[in-house]
Write a protein that holds these residues in place. Structure first.
Motif, PDB file in Angstrom:
ATOM      1  N   TRP A   1     132.948 131.295 -33.042  1.00 32.47           N
ATOM      2  CA  TRP A   1     132.213 131.990 -32.471  1.00 32.47           C
ATOM      3  C   TRP A   1     130.848 131.407 -32.827  1.00 32.47           C
ATOM      4  O   TRP A   1     130.741 131.244 -34.031  1.00 32.47           O
ATOM      5  CB  TRP A   1     132.387 133.410 -32.764  1.00 32.47           C
ATOM      6  N   VAL A   2     130.044 131.137 -31.845  1.00 33.80           N
ATOM      7  CA  VAL A   2     128.800 130.728 -32.151  1.00 33.80           C
ATOM      8  C   VAL A   2     127.468 131.756 -31.934  1.00 33.80           C
ATOM      9  O   VAL A   2     127.717 132.409 -30.743  1.00 33.80           O
ATOM     10  CB  VAL A   2     128.514 129.455 -31.331  1.00 33.80           C
ATOM     11  N   TRP A   3     126.634 131.875 -32.768  1.00 40.44           N
ATOM     12  CA  TRP A   3     125.454 132.691 -32.594  1.00 40.44           C
ATOM     13  C   TRP A   3     124.071 132.061 -33.027  1.00 40.44           C
ATOM     14  O   TRP A   3     123.979 131.183 -33.879  1.00 40.44           O
ATOM     15  CB  TRP A   3     125.417 134.026 -33.473  1.00 40.44           C
ATOM     16  N   ASN A   4     123.322 132.243 -32.153  1.00 39.08           N
ATOM     17  CA  ASN A   4     121.922 131.673 -32.187  1.00 39.08           C
ATOM     18  C   ASN A   4     120.965 132.182 -33.298  1.00 39.08           C
ATOM     19  O   ASN A   4     120.987 133.241 -33.557  1.00 39.08           O
ATOM     20  CB  ASN A   4     120.993 131.460 -30.853  1.00 39.08           C
TER      21      ASN A   4
ATOM     22  N   PHE B   1     118.776 126.016 -33.755  1.00 37.76           N
ATOM     23  CA  PHE B   1     119.780 126.468 -34.725  1.00 37.76           C
ATOM     24  C   PHE B   1     120.584 127.496 -34.562  1.00 37.76           C
ATOM     25  O   PHE B   1     120.422 128.459 -33.926  1.00 37.76           O
ATOM     26  CB  PHE B   1     118.731 126.960 -35.912  1.00 37.76           C
ATOM     27  N   ASN B   2     122.091 127.132 -34.964  1.00 39.05           N
ATOM     28  CA  ASN B   2     123.142 128.004 -34.595  1.00 39.05           C
ATOM     29  C   ASN B   2     123.917 128.294 -35.934  1.00 39.05           C
ATOM     30  O   ASN B   2     124.212 127.402 -36.655  1.00 39.05           O
ATOM     31  CB  ASN B   2     124.037 127.713 -33.632  1.00 39.05           C
ATOM     32  N   TRP B   3     124.513 129.565 -36.080  1.00 40.59           N
ATOM     33  CA  TRP B   3     125.587 129.655 -36.935  1.00 40.59           C
ATOM     34  C   TRP B   3     126.975 129.829 -36.142  1.00 40.59           C
ATOM     35  O   TRP B   3     126.860 130.263 -35.156  1.00 40.59           O
ATOM     36  CB  TRP B   3     125.338 131.228 -37.673  1.00 40.59           C
ATOM     37  N   TYR B   4     127.806 129.346 -36.944  1.00 38.50           N
ATOM     38  CA  TYR B   4     129.267 129.689 -36.365  1.00 38.50           C
ATOM     39  C   TYR B   4     130.280 129.904 -37.380  1.00 38.50           C
ATOM     40  O   TYR B   4     130.237 129.705 -38.540  1.00 38.50           O
ATOM     41  CB  TYR B   4     129.579 128.356 -35.425  1.00 38.50           C
TER      42      TYR B   4
END
Length: 157
Positions: free
Chosen positions: A78-81, A86-89
């Motif tokens: 799952w990827v979040w901006n 820049f993204n967290w996953y």
């Protein structure tokens, strides 16, 4: 180990509060690192149906003075901006591997099946380049446990 699990939950909680961003349909490159010794993986990412989910497949090897290992790992992520590129996953998955030890007094080899988690941060440049840094705890058969910290460099297309 409790700190690692806590870190994973904190990162996932933070990421759930960030907004989603479209991710690249495909990315291919290398994931370099290991908790002990040197390891490299050929890494492929494929975006799935929704705007923030993808599949990552890694084929790699590990080597140090006492052992050599070869493994294939598949992760659903799952990827979040966070902001801009820049993204967290975060992700979960499984894999299979082969290992061999060669130490004084003990020689052996075997096959392992394992479960894996993944938490990381990535930056997508305006050019088709992606850099990432992640941690991947692994737990499996034959008393296998691993903890990778790796830098990823991928071409996005």
């Amino acid at each position: 180990m409790k700190k690692v699990i806590l870190l994973c939950f904190v990162a996932i909680g933070f990421a759930l509060n960030a907004s989603a961003q479209d991710i690249s349909p495909n990315a291919l490159g290398l994931r370099l690192g290991d908790s002990d010794g040197f390891g490299a993986e050929i890494s492929y990412q494929r975006a799935l149906g929704s705007k923030n989910n993808r599949l990552e497949l890694d084929l790699g090897w590990r080597s140090n003075n006492n052992y050599d290992a070869f493994k294939l790992t598949g992760l659903y992520q799952w990827v979040w901006n966070i902001d801009g590129g820049f993204n967290w996953y975060a992700g979960v998955g499984a894999g299979v591997g082969s290992w061999s030890y060669d130490t004084p007094g003990y020689d052996g080899d075997g096959t392992v099946i394992f479960a894996a988690g993944d938490v990381g941060i990535e930056y997508n440049f305006d050019i088709p380049l992606q850099l990432s840094l992640d941690i991947r705890p692994e737990f499996g058969s034959n008393s296998y446990d691993g903890f990778d910290i790796a830098l990823g460099v991928r071409y996005r297309f």
